[in-house]
Design a protein around this motif. Structure first.
Motif, PDB file in Angstrom:
ATOM      1  N   LEU A 288     -24.723  10.734   9.951  1.00  0.00           N
ATOM      2  CA  LEU A 288     -24.777   9.347   9.490  1.00  0.00           C
ATOM      3  C   LEU A 288     -24.986   8.381  10.657  1.00  0.00           C
ATOM      4  CD1 LEU A 288     -22.008   9.374   6.737  1.00  0.00           C
ATOM      5  CD2 LEU A 288     -24.484   9.192   6.415  1.00  0.00           C
ATOM      6  N   ASP A 289     -24.431   8.713  11.822  1.00  0.00           N
ATOM      7  CA  ASP A 289     -24.663   7.876  13.003  1.00  0.00           C
ATOM      8  C   ASP A 289     -26.132   7.913  13.416  1.00  0.00           C
ATOM      9  OD1 ASP A 289     -22.034   7.119  13.152  1.00  0.00           O
ATOM     10  OD2 ASP A 289     -21.477   8.580  14.688  1.00  0.00           O
ATOM     11  N   ILE A 290     -26.740   9.108  13.347  1.00  0.00           N
ATOM     12  CA  ILE A 290     -28.155   9.233  13.692  1.00  0.00           C
ATOM     13  C   ILE A 290     -29.018   8.475  12.684  1.00  0.00           C
ATOM     14  CG2 ILE A 290     -30.081  10.869  13.792  1.00  0.00           C
ATOM     15  CD1 ILE A 290     -28.411  10.860  16.295  1.00  0.00           C
ATOM     16  N   VAL A 291     -28.660   8.547  11.400  1.00  0.00           N
ATOM     17  CA  VAL A 291     -29.397   7.805  10.372  1.00  0.00           C
ATOM     18  C   VAL A 291     -29.346   6.303  10.665  1.00  0.00           C
ATOM     19  CG1 VAL A 291     -29.381   7.143   7.926  1.00  0.00           C
ATOM     20  CG2 VAL A 291     -29.126   9.545   8.573  1.00  0.00           C
ATOM     21  N   GLN A 292     -28.182   5.816  11.076  1.00  0.00           N
ATOM     22  CA  GLN A 292     -28.042   4.402  11.410  1.00  0.00           C
ATOM     23  C   GLN A 292     -28.936   4.042  12.597  1.00  0.00           C
ATOM     24  OE1 GLN A 292     -25.954   1.991   9.803  1.00  0.00           O
ATOM     25  NE2 GLN A 292     -27.186   0.611  11.061  1.00  0.00           N
ATOM     26  N   GLU A 293     -28.942   4.902  13.616  1.00  0.00           N
ATOM     27  CA  GLU A 293     -29.793   4.651  14.779  1.00  0.00           C
ATOM     28  C   GLU A 293     -31.273   4.688  14.401  1.00  0.00           C
ATOM     29  OE1 GLU A 293     -28.943   6.127  18.754  1.00  0.00           O
ATOM     30  OE2 GLU A 293     -27.176   7.146  17.957  1.00  0.00           O
ATOM     31  N   PHE A 294     -31.659   5.655  13.598  1.00  0.00           N
ATOM     32  CA  PHE A 294     -33.048   5.753  13.157  1.00  0.00           C
ATOM     33  C   PHE A 294     -33.474   4.501  12.391  1.00  0.00           C
ATOM     34  CE2 PHE A 294     -35.290  10.066  13.127  1.00  0.00           C
ATOM     35  CZ  PHE A 294     -34.730  10.441  14.330  1.00  0.00           C
ATOM     36  N   SER A 295     -32.573   3.986  11.549  1.00  0.00           N
ATOM     37  CA  SER A 295     -32.913   2.803  10.761  1.00  0.00           C
ATOM     38  C   SER A 295     -33.148   1.591  11.665  1.00  0.00           C
ATOM     39  CB  SER A 295     -31.805   2.503   9.747  1.00  0.00           C
ATOM     40  OG  SER A 295     -30.612   2.078  10.387  1.00  0.00           O
ATOM     41  N   GLU A 296     -32.366   1.486  12.737  1.00  0.00           N
ATOM     42  CA  GLU A 296     -32.546   0.383  13.686  1.00  0.00           C
ATOM     43  C   GLU A 296     -33.851   0.540  14.459  1.00  0.00           C
ATOM     44  OE1 GLU A 296     -28.977   0.589  15.945  1.00  0.00           O
ATOM     45  OE2 GLU A 296     -27.699  -0.123  14.295  1.00  0.00           O
ATOM     46  N   VAL A 297     -34.180   1.788  14.821  1.00  0.00           N
ATOM     47  CA  VAL A 297     -35.439   2.062  15.509  1.00  0.00           C
ATOM     48  C   VAL A 297     -36.622   1.724  14.599  1.00  0.00           C
ATOM     49  CG1 VAL A 297     -36.910   3.911  16.413  1.00  0.00           C
ATOM     50  CG2 VAL A 297     -34.494   3.802  17.066  1.00  0.00           C
ATOM     51  N   ALA A 298     -36.519   2.090  13.319  1.00  0.00           N
ATOM     52  CA  ALA A 298     -37.592   1.810  12.368  1.00  0.00           C
ATOM     53  C   ALA A 298     -37.832   0.304  12.245  1.00  0.00           C
ATOM     54  CB  ALA A 298     -37.265   2.410  11.011  1.00  0.00           C
ATOM     55  N   LYS A 299     -36.764  -0.470  12.225  1.00  0.00           N
ATOM     56  CA  LYS A 299     -36.902  -1.928  12.140  1.00  0.00           C
ATOM     57  C   LYS A 299     -37.551  -2.479  13.404  1.00  0.00           C
ATOM     58  CE  LYS A 299     -32.947  -2.519   9.052  1.00  0.00           C
ATOM     59  NZ  LYS A 299     -31.553  -3.039   8.938  1.00  0.00           N
ATOM     60  N   ALA A 300     -37.161  -1.929  14.565  1.00  0.00           N
ATOM     61  CA  ALA A 300     -37.749  -2.380  15.824  1.00  0.00           C
ATOM     62  C   ALA A 300     -39.238  -2.046  15.880  1.00  0.00           C
ATOM     63  CB  ALA A 300     -37.018  -1.734  17.002  1.00  0.00           C
ATOM     64  N   ALA A 301     -39.599  -0.850  15.381  1.00  0.00           N
ATOM     65  CA  ALA A 301     -40.999  -0.445  15.367  1.00  0.00           C
ATOM     66  C   ALA A 301     -41.809  -1.343  14.446  1.00  0.00           C
ATOM     67  CB  ALA A 301     -41.116   1.006  14.918  1.00  0.00           C
TER      68      ALA A 301
ATOM     69  N   SER B  21     -45.939   4.305  15.966  1.00  0.00           N
ATOM     70  CA  SER B  21     -45.063   3.281  16.558  1.00  0.00           C
ATOM     71  C   SER B  21     -43.599   3.677  16.450  1.00  0.00           C
ATOM     72  CB  SER B  21     -45.288   1.937  15.867  1.00  0.00           C
ATOM     73  OG  SER B  21     -46.597   1.467  16.086  1.00  0.00           O
ATOM     74  N   PHE B  22     -43.237   4.253  15.332  1.00  0.00           N
ATOM     75  CA  PHE B  22     -41.850   4.698  15.134  1.00  0.00           C
ATOM     76  C   PHE B  22     -41.475   5.775  16.144  1.00  0.00           C
ATOM     77  CE2 PHE B  22     -39.049   7.845  12.992  1.00  0.00           C
ATOM     78  CZ  PHE B  22     -37.891   7.100  12.984  1.00  0.00           C
ATOM     79  N   LEU B  23     -42.351   6.751  16.345  1.00  0.00           N
ATOM     80  CA  LEU B  23     -42.073   7.826  17.300  1.00  0.00           C
ATOM     81  C   LEU B  23     -41.991   7.284  18.721  1.00  0.00           C
ATOM     82  CD1 LEU B  23     -44.384  10.635  15.870  1.00  0.00           C
ATOM     83  CD2 LEU B  23     -41.898  10.472  15.679  1.00  0.00           C
ATOM     84  N   ALA B  24     -42.846   6.336  19.048  1.00  0.00           N
ATOM     85  CA  ALA B  24     -42.809   5.727  20.377  1.00  0.00           C
ATOM     86  C   ALA B  24     -41.505   4.971  20.593  1.00  0.00           C
ATOM     87  CB  ALA B  24     -44.004   4.791  20.550  1.00  0.00           C
ATOM     88  N   GLN B  25     -41.045   4.294  19.555  1.00  0.00           N
ATOM     89  CA  GLN B  25     -39.794   3.540  19.653  1.00  0.00           C
ATOM     90  C   GLN B  25     -38.606   4.482  19.777  1.00  0.00           C
ATOM     91  OE1 GLN B  25     -40.189   0.113  19.649  1.00  0.00           O
ATOM     92  NE2 GLN B  25     -38.070   0.000  20.369  1.00  0.00           N
ATOM     93  N   LEU B  26     -38.658   5.636  19.093  1.00  0.00           N
ATOM     94  CA  LEU B  26     -37.605   6.636  19.236  1.00  0.00           C
ATOM     95  C   LEU B  26     -37.494   7.086  20.694  1.00  0.00           C
ATOM     96  CD1 LEU B  26     -38.009   9.012  16.138  1.00  0.00           C
ATOM     97  CD2 LEU B  26     -36.074   7.502  16.627  1.00  0.00           C
ATOM     98  N   LYS B  27     -38.617   7.343  21.306  1.00  0.00           N
ATOM     99  CA  LYS B  27     -38.632   7.769  22.701  1.00  0.00           C
ATOM    100  C   LYS B  27     -38.022   6.707  23.605  1.00  0.00           C
ATOM    101  CE  LYS B  27     -41.682   9.752  26.220  1.00  0.00           C
ATOM    102  NZ  LYS B  27     -43.084  10.158  26.538  1.00  0.00           N
ATOM    103  N   LEU B  28     -38.363   5.446  23.359  1.00  0.00           N
ATOM    104  CA  LEU B  28     -37.799   4.350  24.155  1.00  0.00           C
ATOM    105  C   LEU B  28     -36.283   4.265  24.005  1.00  0.00           C
ATOM    106  CD1 LEU B  28     -40.410   1.503  23.541  1.00  0.00           C
ATOM    107  CD2 LEU B  28     -40.028   2.780  25.658  1.00  0.00           C
ATOM    108  N   ASN B  29     -35.774   4.723  22.857  1.00  0.00           N
ATOM    109  CA  ASN B  29     -34.336   4.688  22.594  1.00  0.00           C
ATOM    110  C   ASN B  29     -33.634   5.984  22.994  1.00  0.00           C
ATOM    111  OD1 ASN B  29     -33.272   2.158  20.751  1.00  0.00           O
ATOM    112  ND2 ASN B  29     -35.483   2.484  20.573  1.00  0.00           N
TER     113      ASN B  29
END
Length: 285
Positions: free
Chosen positions: A267-280, A109-117
């Motif tokens: 650090l910007d990518i880490v922030q984006e990843f954390s938001e994607v993880a929450k969405a997933a 789910s996390f990888l799928a959400q990354l793709k959507l973002n």
């Protein structure tokens, strides 16, 4: 406490990040002064941050930076503005540890959400590479701690490295981690300063070339892992861990790293990843 400071040598920030499901960040070596910290490896020490809030990583990091004349590795961050980065992540997978299966199940789910973002994830096999870390760090810690104890030792505290090791041996409950490193340093034959300097330079160049070759080959800015690697501890580039799946305890985390000096973009990518993880996680629920 929302954030804590620590010193990164070989995973002493990244590994707690993995094991505790928190965010960790080791800046490019030299951006944060080492003056005043207890030395673990003068060749590889780099103060960093552990936090439960990813936004605090950048806030604390920017409050820590600055050139220190007393630190011979210190240098200034060129810009406090992050440049837009390509959203292409190279993910190094250790198949022998079952990491591909983990990606296809618990991180699906996390990888799928990354793709959507808008992220593009490229999977490659984790390169097998070894460094002379133990030789270097063992020589460092023995010399550095000896110097430190000569200055700060007292009648109630050890004044030598040998005394420190003996003190820890007598109190095994006080050191769940790290004793093996002290014993290794005590047993390791010491090498000359000139030989040590050459060995350090060779390992730093080897690590940086490895990282840059992967990023150049795939035209990317960031490389990720599902377990700790020591490439950035040795090469001196920035790295970070972040929890990305909350199905397990502790959460499954990813380690991300980048080129030397690319700290703010990381650090910007880490922030984006954390938001994607929450969405997933929200999607799974």
């Amino acid at each position: 406490c929302d954030a804590a400071l620590g010193t990164e040598t070989r995973g002493s920030l990244m590994i707690p990040g993995f094991r505790n499901g928190v965010y960790s960040f080791k800046p490019t070596r030299g951006l944060v002064s080492r003056t005043g910290i207890i030395p673990l490896s003068s060749s590889f020490d780099a103060p960093g941050v552990l936090t439960r809030n990813p936004a605090l990583l950048k806030e604390v990091f920017l409050s820590m930076i600055g050139v220190d004349p007393a630190d011979d590795q210190s240098f200034e961050l060129r810009s406090k503005e992050s440049k837009p980065s390509r959203k292409r992540i190279i993910l190094c997978v250790n198949r022998s540890l079952g990491e591909m299966e983990l990606l296809q199940t618990k991180l699906r789910s996390f990888l799928a959400q990354l793709k959507l973002n808008g992220f593009e994830i490229i999977f490659i096999d984790l390169p097998e590479v070894s460094f002379d870390y133990k030789t270097i760090s063992s020589t460092n810690i023995r010399a550095d701690i000896t110097k430190f104890l000569h200055r700060y030792g007292s009648d109630n505290e050890p004044r030598s490295f040998e005394g420190l090791v003996e003190c820890y041996r007598e109190r095994p409950h006080a050191h769940l981690y790290g004793m093996e490193r002290l014993e290794d340093a005590l047993a390791m034959p010491q090498i000359e300063k000139s030989e040590l300097k050459k060995l350090v330079q060779e390992n730093v160049v080897k690590a940086r070339n490895l990282i840059n070759s992967i990023l150049d080959r795939y035209d990317a800015d960031f490389v990720g892992f599902l377990n700790f690697v020591d490439w950035f501890s040795i090469g001196g580039g920035p790295s970070s861990t972040l929890p990305v799946s909350f199905e397990t305890k502790p959460p499954i985390s990813i380690m991300l790293g980048s080129r030397v000096g690319n700290d703010l973009a990381l650090l910007d990518i880490v922030q984006e990843f954390s938001e994607v993880a929450k969405a997933a996680q929200h999607t799974d629920n």
